[in-house]
Design an enzyme around this catalytic site. Structure first.
Site, PDB file in Angstrom:
ATOM      1  N   ARG A  80      46.569  24.505  47.058  1.00 40.35           N
ATOM      2  CA  ARG A  80      46.960  24.472  45.632  1.00 40.35           C
ATOM      3  C   ARG A  80      47.354  23.118  45.053  1.00 40.35           C
ATOM      4  O   ARG A  80      47.740  23.079  43.891  1.00 40.35           O
ATOM      5  CB  ARG A  80      48.109  25.461  45.362  1.00 40.35           C
ATOM      6  CG  ARG A  80      47.912  26.882  45.899  1.00 40.35           C
ATOM      7  CD  ARG A  80      46.730  27.545  45.301  1.00 40.35           C
ATOM      8  NE  ARG A  80      46.694  28.986  45.562  1.00 40.35           N
ATOM      9  CZ  ARG A  80      45.594  29.719  45.479  1.00 40.35           C
ATOM     10  NH1 ARG A  80      44.432  29.167  45.161  1.00 40.35           N
ATOM     11  NH2 ARG A  80      45.632  31.005  45.692  1.00 40.35           N
ATOM     12  N   ASN A 110      39.297  24.673  45.032  1.00 42.55           N
ATOM     13  CA  ASN A 110      39.631  25.254  43.714  1.00 42.55           C
ATOM     14  C   ASN A 110      41.069  24.949  43.301  1.00 42.55           C
ATOM     15  O   ASN A 110      41.852  25.828  42.982  1.00 42.55           O
ATOM     16  CB  ASN A 110      39.358  26.763  43.702  1.00 42.55           C
ATOM     17  CG  ASN A 110      40.094  27.524  44.789  1.00 42.55           C
ATOM     18  OD1 ASN A 110      40.472  26.957  45.801  1.00 42.55           O
ATOM     19  ND2 ASN A 110      40.297  28.810  44.572  1.00 42.55           N
ATOM     20  N   HIS A 248      34.534  34.635  54.893  1.00 41.55           N
ATOM     21  CA  HIS A 248      35.147  35.972  54.794  1.00 41.55           C
ATOM     22  C   HIS A 248      34.134  37.118  54.610  1.00 41.55           C
ATOM     23  O   HIS A 248      34.160  37.836  53.605  1.00 41.55           O
ATOM     24  CB  HIS A 248      36.229  36.048  53.703  1.00 41.55           C
ATOM     25  CG  HIS A 248      35.944  35.295  52.435  1.00 41.55           C
ATOM     26  ND1 HIS A 248      34.759  35.382  51.769  1.00 41.55           N
ATOM     27  CD2 HIS A 248      36.728  34.458  51.707  1.00 41.55           C
ATOM     28  CE1 HIS A 248      34.828  34.626  50.692  1.00 41.55           C
ATOM     29  NE2 HIS A 248      35.994  34.052  50.626  1.00 41.55           N
ATOM     30  N   ASP A 319      41.852  32.445  55.009  1.00 41.51           N
ATOM     31  CA  ASP A 319      41.740  32.476  53.550  1.00 41.51           C
ATOM     32  C   ASP A 319      43.140  32.528  52.910  1.00 41.51           C
ATOM     33  O   ASP A 319      43.378  33.284  51.972  1.00 41.51           O
ATOM     34  CB  ASP A 319      40.873  33.647  53.062  1.00 41.51           C
ATOM     35  CG  ASP A 319      40.501  33.510  51.590  1.00 41.51           C
ATOM     36  OD1 ASP A 319      40.805  32.467  50.991  1.00 41.51           O
ATOM     37  OD2 ASP A 319      39.918  34.470  51.043  1.00 41.51           O
TER      38      ASP A 319
HETATM   39  O1  DOR Z   1      41.216  36.233  46.966  1.00 44.29           O
HETATM   40  C1  DOR Z   1      40.872  35.079  46.840  1.00 44.29           C
HETATM   41  N1  DOR Z   1      41.721  34.123  46.439  1.00 44.29           N
HETATM   42  N2  DOR Z   1      39.592  34.746  47.112  1.00 44.29           N
HETATM   43  C2  DOR Z   1      39.097  33.532  46.786  1.00 44.29           C
HETATM   44  O2  DOR Z   1      37.932  33.321  46.960  1.00 44.29           O
HETATM   45  C3  DOR Z   1      39.962  32.513  46.184  1.00 44.29           C
HETATM   46  C4  DOR Z   1      41.356  32.753  46.524  1.00 44.29           C
HETATM   47  C5  DOR Z   1      42.313  31.933  45.700  1.00 44.29           C
HETATM   48  O3  DOR Z   1      42.098  30.713  45.605  1.00 44.29           O
HETATM   49  O4  DOR Z   1      43.282  32.480  45.185  1.00 44.29           O
END
Ligand code: DOR
Length: 459
Positions: A80, A110, A248, A319
């Site tokens: 993050r 992201n 995943h 993940d």
């Molecule tokens: O559940 C998810 N959260 N899948 C993703 O691909 C991204 C991730 C997130 O960045 O929160």
């Protein structure tokens, strides 16, 4: 006699200066199998394996009764930073990692801004140095606009490779058209990672979501959405002659397909898809069970375990996708998708080892040898002389209950709260530095993971 002792003392002192850390008496998971032996560490690398005199070492750790695994590498986490530090940052995320026995992480693009340029990648690497407790690499996000730069970006120091989202998830990274996907595969040379859910199907079925009913998340983002995207990806990868890593993987159909494409495709599963099922998990956890791709009904989980047993699955990734409990408390579908996981990967999976669902050797294959093989990591992933001294030290017999207050992630919660497990991480050693010992944070400082296909030149 006295002279001989004095001479031996001098010799020991000389060697003591060259062995920084000796870990004694544990069972090692070596490439040749389990072995009761000591590990000597010098300058961050494994210097010797065998029976080693403790007088030769500056520092000695007694690990009798414990197992030492090659350091667990979690190849999918979202930490993050920059931009969303209220959920997590590189320090808190990596603290959570080492508390859970993880020695290196690959972090996802992201963030805000997304990691889609050389500047954004260099910024993450600079932020990570001196603050992260484990080693790290960062995926570079593919977009329609940076395709031409990807061959350079994927080889930059600290880059784990390229990642593309084929379906929308947290953030706005998305490559949902076949033409751009084909262009990406044409230009890159390293194995790229993909979130495979079909955006067109997700859009067409968005009305399936029921307000306030998180269980409808699994109905909306159905198995067919994942299958269609994975099928398309495998077709494009085969046409381009390129390797892809499917993140995943959650469904029976994808596993059957992937088993027929092992020449181009490597496969990741998460501990949560192996452990939790829909709709029961939503009844127990509400929106905390909401993630992408979603948890599946019980008909898929045996196929994931079957693929794990058959060798189709290459790596386990957590993940780790932290959101605050306030954010998660929003009414579905306003609630964000994702759950923390980097700290619980080792205990949840060791509990599966103790229950006989996989061997300890297969766990090692999935968390160190597998990541090394799939991503071409340089000098990590096995307990062998000359390799980085990254070690995950575990007590296979320890019985503990996973609780929210153990979680070091800023998000402060886990979907596994209340779960009684057998098997627990006791120590985390990162290139010979103690990052965690018996729940206490050490003073390890993370460095970028290096890759054989993109080794930095030394002058
Ligand atoms: O559940 C998810 N959260 N899948 C993703 O691909 C991204 C991730 C997130 O960045 O929160």
């Amino acid at each position: 006699m006295k002279r001989a002792q004095a001479c031996k003392g001098r010799l020991s002192r000389r060697l003591a200066e060259t062995v920084d850390l000796l870990i004694k008496g544990a069972t090692l998971l070596t490439p040749a199998g389990e072995a009761l032996a000591d590990i000597a560490i010098r300058h961050g690398r494994i210097a010797r394996i065998g029976s080693i005199d403790p007088a030769l070492a500056g520092k000695v750790i007694d690990a009798a009764g414990l197992h030492i695994l090659p350091g667990v590498i979690d190849t999918q986490v979202h930490f993050r930073e920059p931009g969303l530090e209220h959920k997590e940052d590189l320090e808190s995320g990596s603290r959570s990692a080492v508390m859970g026995g993880v020695t290196a992480v690959f972090e996802m693009p992201n963030t805000k801004p997304a990691t889609t340029s050389a500047e954004a990648l260099a910024d993450k690497v600079a932020r990570a140095r001196g603050r992260m407790h484990c080693d790290f690499a960062f995926f570079v996000g593919a977009t329609r606009d940076n395709v031409e730069q990807l061959p350079e970006l994927e080889k930059l120091p600290g880059a784990a490779g390229i990642k593309a989202f084929m379906g929308s998830s947290t953030g706005d990274l998305l490559v949902d058209d076949e033409e751009t996907l084909a262009r990406i595969l044409a230009v890159i040379s390293r194995r790229a990672a993909f979130h495979a859910e079909d955006e067109a199907r997700l859009k067409a079925r968005a009305n399936i979501r029921r307000e306030g009913d998180a269980a409808s998340h699994s109905e909306w983002r159905d198995a067919e959405a994942a299958f269609a995207a994975t099928q398309k990806l495998l077709r494009l990868a085969t046409a381009a002659g390129k390797r892809v890593h499917v993140l995943h993987v959650s469904t029976r159909g994808e596993m059957e397909l992937l088993a027929r494409h092992k020449d181009v495709a490597s496969v990741e599963v998460t501990p949560q898809h192996l452990t939790l099922v829909a709709p029961e998990a939503y009844a127990a956890l509400g929106t905390r069970a909401q993630m992408n791709p979603p948890l599946r009904d019980a008909s898929h989980q045996p196929a994931l375990w079957g693929a794990l047993a058959q060798g189709v699955i290459d790596v386990l990734g957590s993940d780790h996708a932290p959101h605050t409990l306030e954010e998660k408390a929003q009414t579905y579908p306003a609630s964000p998708s994702g759950m923390p996981g980097v700290q619980t990967l080792v205990p949840v999976m060791l509990d599966h080892v103790n229950a006989g669902r996989l061997s300890l050797a297969r766990f090692v294959d999935l968390t160190s040898a597998g990541p090394q093989r799939v991503f071409g990591i340089a000098s990590k992933g096995r307990i062998a002389v000359g390799y980085d001294a990254d070690l995950t030290i575990v007590d296979l017999k320890a019985e503990r209950v996973i609780e929210d207050d153990w979680i070091a992630s800023r998000s402060g919660w886990t979907p596994f709260a209340g779960r009684k497990v057998t098997g627990w991480p006791i120590g985390t050693i990162v290139r010979g530095q103690v990052a965690m010992w018996e729940g206490e944070l050490g003073d390890a400082s993370g460095e970028p993971v290096r890759f054989g296909e993109a080794l930095p030149k030394s002058d």
